[in-house]
Design a protein around this motif. Structure first.
Motif, PDB file in Angstrom:
ATOM      1  N   ILE A   1     -58.382  61.023  68.788  1.00  0.00           N
ATOM      2  CA  ILE A   1     -58.595  62.369  68.235  1.00  0.00           C
ATOM      3  C   ILE A   1     -59.487  62.298  67.005  1.00  0.00           C
ATOM      4  CG2 ILE A   1     -57.420  64.308  67.134  1.00  0.00           C
ATOM      5  CD1 ILE A   1     -55.066  63.757  69.008  1.00  0.00           C
ATOM      6  N   MET A   2     -59.249  61.307  66.139  1.00  0.00           N
ATOM      7  CA  MET A   2     -60.069  61.149  64.936  1.00  0.00           C
ATOM      8  C   MET A   2     -61.521  60.857  65.316  1.00  0.00           C
ATOM      9  SD  MET A   2     -57.862  60.950  62.048  1.00  0.00           S
ATOM     10  CE  MET A   2     -58.501  59.740  60.966  1.00  0.00           C
TER      11      MET A   2
ATOM     12  N   ILE B   1     -48.419  55.343  67.356  1.00  0.00           N
ATOM     13  CA  ILE B   1     -48.982  56.493  66.643  1.00  0.00           C
ATOM     14  C   ILE B   1     -50.479  56.297  66.420  1.00  0.00           C
ATOM     15  CG2 ILE B   1     -48.991  57.690  64.421  1.00  0.00           C
ATOM     16  CD1 ILE B   1     -45.971  57.235  64.319  1.00  0.00           C
ATOM     17  N   LEU B   2     -50.877  55.079  66.051  1.00  0.00           N
ATOM     18  CA  LEU B   2     -52.287  54.782  65.827  1.00  0.00           C
ATOM     19  C   LEU B   2     -53.094  54.965  67.100  1.00  0.00           C
ATOM     20  CD1 LEU B   2     -54.312  53.745  63.702  1.00  0.00           C
ATOM     21  CD2 LEU B   2     -53.847  51.445  64.542  1.00  0.00           C
ATOM     22  N   SER B   3     -52.547  54.526  68.229  1.00  0.00           N
ATOM     23  CA  SER B   3     -53.263  54.666  69.495  1.00  0.00           C
ATOM     24  C   SER B   3     -53.361  56.129  69.923  1.00  0.00           C
ATOM     25  CB  SER B   3     -52.595  53.835  70.592  1.00  0.00           C
ATOM     26  OG  SER B   3     -51.323  54.366  70.904  1.00  0.00           O
ATOM     27  N   GLY B   4     -52.457  56.967  69.444  1.00  0.00           N
ATOM     28  CA  GLY B   4     -52.536  58.391  69.774  1.00  0.00           C
ATOM     29  C   GLY B   4     -53.477  59.165  68.871  1.00  0.00           C
ATOM     30  N   THR B   5     -53.578  58.745  67.614  1.00  0.00           N
ATOM     31  CA  THR B   5     -54.418  59.497  66.671  1.00  0.00           C
ATOM     32  C   THR B   5     -55.858  59.002  66.612  1.00  0.00           C
ATOM     33  OG1 THR B   5     -53.688  58.079  64.851  1.00  0.00           O
ATOM     34  CG2 THR B   5     -52.496  60.145  65.183  1.00  0.00           C
ATOM     35  N   LEU B   6     -56.088  57.756  66.954  1.00  0.00           N
ATOM     36  CA  LEU B   6     -57.433  57.205  66.863  1.00  0.00           C
ATOM     37  C   LEU B   6     -58.443  57.941  67.752  1.00  0.00           C
ATOM     38  CD1 LEU B   6     -58.973  55.003  65.365  1.00  0.00           C
ATOM     39  CD2 LEU B   6     -58.528  53.493  67.282  1.00  0.00           C
TER      40      LEU B   6
END
Length: 92
Positions: free
Chosen positions: A35-36, A28-33
């Motif tokens: 984008i952030m 999840i972190l690798s997917g949202t980082l």
């Protein structure tokens, strides 16, 4: 006191959940980082460009010469002083 106990319980449960689902957390972190980072960079670009436009507007404005307005006000004050003197002499 209830808030302190509730916070401690939530922290412990969060730590246990993170240990159990660490691989999912990293996914999840690798997917949202990215984008952030993209949204944060876009916001920084927008704010920087807006600040740059403000500095351009400040540079375009040239202040009016103050000596003309000062001389004008001095003339008006002199005229008003003369009017006051004529009113004083007229009433006396």
């Amino acid at each position: 006191m209830k808030t302190l106990i509730g916070g401690a319980v939530a922290a412990v449960l969060g730590l246990i959940g993170l240990a159990i689902w660490f691989k999912d957390f990293l996914q999840i972190l690798s997917g949202t980082l990215p984008i952030m980072l993209l949204l944060g960079g876009g916001l920084a670009l927008y704010l920087g460009f807006d600040e740059l436009k403000d500095t351009w507007k400040k540079d375009d404005k040239t202040p009016a010469p103050a000596t003309d307005s000062v001389d004008q006000y001095k003339q008006e004050i002199d005229q008003l002083k003369k009017e006051i003197e004529t009113l004083k002499t007229g009433k006396a």
